[in-house]
Design a protein around this motif. Structure first.
Motif, short mmCIF file in Angstrom:
data_model
loop_
_atom_site.label_atom_id
_atom_site.label_comp_id
_atom_site.label_asym_id
_atom_site.label_seq_id
_atom_site.Cartn_x
_atom_site.Cartn_y
_atom_site.Cartn_z
N UNK A 101 -0.54 -5.03 0.15
CA UNK A 101 -0.67 -5.71 1.43
C UNK A 101 0.35 -6.81 1.62
N UNK A 102 1.63 -6.50 1.36
CA UNK A 102 2.69 -7.50 1.48
C UNK A 102 3.68 -7.10 2.56
N UNK A 103 4.46 -8.08 3.03
CA UNK A 103 5.51 -7.80 4.00
C UNK A 103 4.96 -7.19 5.27
N UNK A 104 5.52 -6.04 5.66
CA UNK A 104 5.07 -5.36 6.89
C UNK A 104 3.63 -4.89 6.80
N UNK A 105 3.07 -4.87 5.59
CA UNK A 105 1.70 -4.40 5.40
C UNK A 105 0.75 -5.55 5.09
N UNK A 106 1.12 -6.76 5.48
CA UNK A 106 0.27 -7.92 5.22
C UNK A 106 -1.10 -7.79 5.87
N UNK A 107 -1.17 -7.05 7.00
CA UNK A 107 -2.47 -6.88 7.66
C UNK A 107 -3.43 -6.02 6.82
N UNK A 108 -2.91 -5.33 5.78
CA UNK A 108 -3.78 -4.55 4.90
C UNK A 108 -4.20 -5.32 3.66
N UNK A 109 -3.78 -6.58 3.54
CA UNK A 109 -4.12 -7.36 2.34
C UNK A 109 -5.63 -7.39 2.07
N UNK A 110 -6.50 -7.56 3.10
CA UNK A 110 -7.94 -7.56 2.81
C UNK A 110 -8.46 -6.22 2.29
N UNK A 111 -7.69 -5.14 2.53
CA UNK A 111 -8.11 -3.81 2.11
C UNK A 111 -7.42 -3.34 0.83
#
Length: 286
Positions: free
Chosen positions: A176-186
């Motif tokens: 969940x980093x960079x462009x995928x920061x919105x997936x950090x909780x998942x």
């Protein structure tokens, strides 16, 4: 006498941020999420009860599926009530979708299906898997450029990407980093689903069922999450591809520039196998 400007209301701030979504900064995205959450927090309790899961999960799903995804189909927002209407329609669509509706216990077919990939019917997939396994084991443990047949060559020729970029993209997705920061909780359950259920080949690690992982790690709505990740899809080919494109893994492929369609199965397989290898290497405990 200087007049202090009146601060904008929450609704005005919500409408402003919604309209400017293509250019929002990270702090503004956080502000928009806070406003959306506050607006929807106490709504549609009856629908959520029928779906299962928590209101926080569905607000986050709605935000990811309908607010973050900017495309020509996104509706304008003229008042806060419209947001509540869009959210209600979203929940109703979740109820109507038999592959997303929580409470639909996965059958044996679903479990078997979730352990396959929309690309697994390629004739040379097993050979490709063995080659990649050998190459990537060497590359990830002791990088070298001296071998004649390298994963760099295959990736460059097939995907027009370099291996380092692809490995970084896989790691960013999984954590969940960079462009995928919105997936950090998942990210925790994403790594568990891939590293412990979907990616094991049975030789070096046995696949653990989603049901077992859910009990062991207290993962709610575990079948819904499998759909979101794209490891459970409808059986019909067109519906499967449509659902897969919307999934996290499908979005990851599209972000790499890989087309998600039957004509690009080799490219899809190659990228997703590398995502699996990285997931297996990083997920030690199940």
């Amino acid at each position: 006498m200087t007049t202090t400007p009146t601060p904008p209301t929450d609704e005005a701030r919500l409408l402003d941020l919604w309209r400017r979504r293509p250019t929002l900064t990270e702090p503004e995205w956080h502000a928009l999420y806070t406003l959306v959450s506050a607006t929807l927090a106490n709504r549609n309790a009856d629908l959520i009860a029928r779906l299962g899961g928590t209101r926080e999960e569905y607000i986050q799903d709605f935000f990811e599926d309908k607010v973050l995804m900017l495309n020509q189909n996104n509706q304008e927002l003229y008042h806060r009530g419209a947001l509540a209407f869009y959210y209600e329609r979203y929940l109703i669509s979740r109820l109507r979708d038999p592959y997303i509706k929580h409470g639909l216990a996965p059958t044996e077919d679903d479990e078997e299906q979730s352990a396959t990939d929309p690309t697994d019917d390629i004739e040379d997939e097993s050979t490709l898997r063995r080659q990649l396994s050998d190459w990537l084991a060497l590359e990830l443990d002791s990088p070298t450029t001296e071998t004649a047949a390298t994963p760099q060559t295959l990736i460059a020729e097939t995907l027009a990407l370099d291996l380092e970029h692809l490995l970084t993209a896989a790691q960013d997705f999984l954590h969940g980093r960079g462009d995928w920061a919105h997936l950090a909780p998942d990210s925790d359950w994403i790594r568990l689903y891939l590293g412990c259920h979907f990616c094991p080949d049975g030789e070096t690690r046995a696949s653990i069922s989603l049901n077992t992982l859910a009990r062991r790690h207290s993962i709610p709505s575990y079948h819904t999450r499998a759909v979101k990740l794209g490891i459970t899809v409808p059986k019909q080919q067109d519906a499967a591809l449509t659902a897969f494109r919307r999934s996290y893994r499908g979005q990851w492929l599209l972000a790499l520039g890989v087309e998600v369609d039957p004509e690009h199965q080799l490219e899809m397989t190659l990228a997703l196998k590398i995502l699996c290898f990285v997931a297996l290497k990083q997920q030690e405990s199940c």
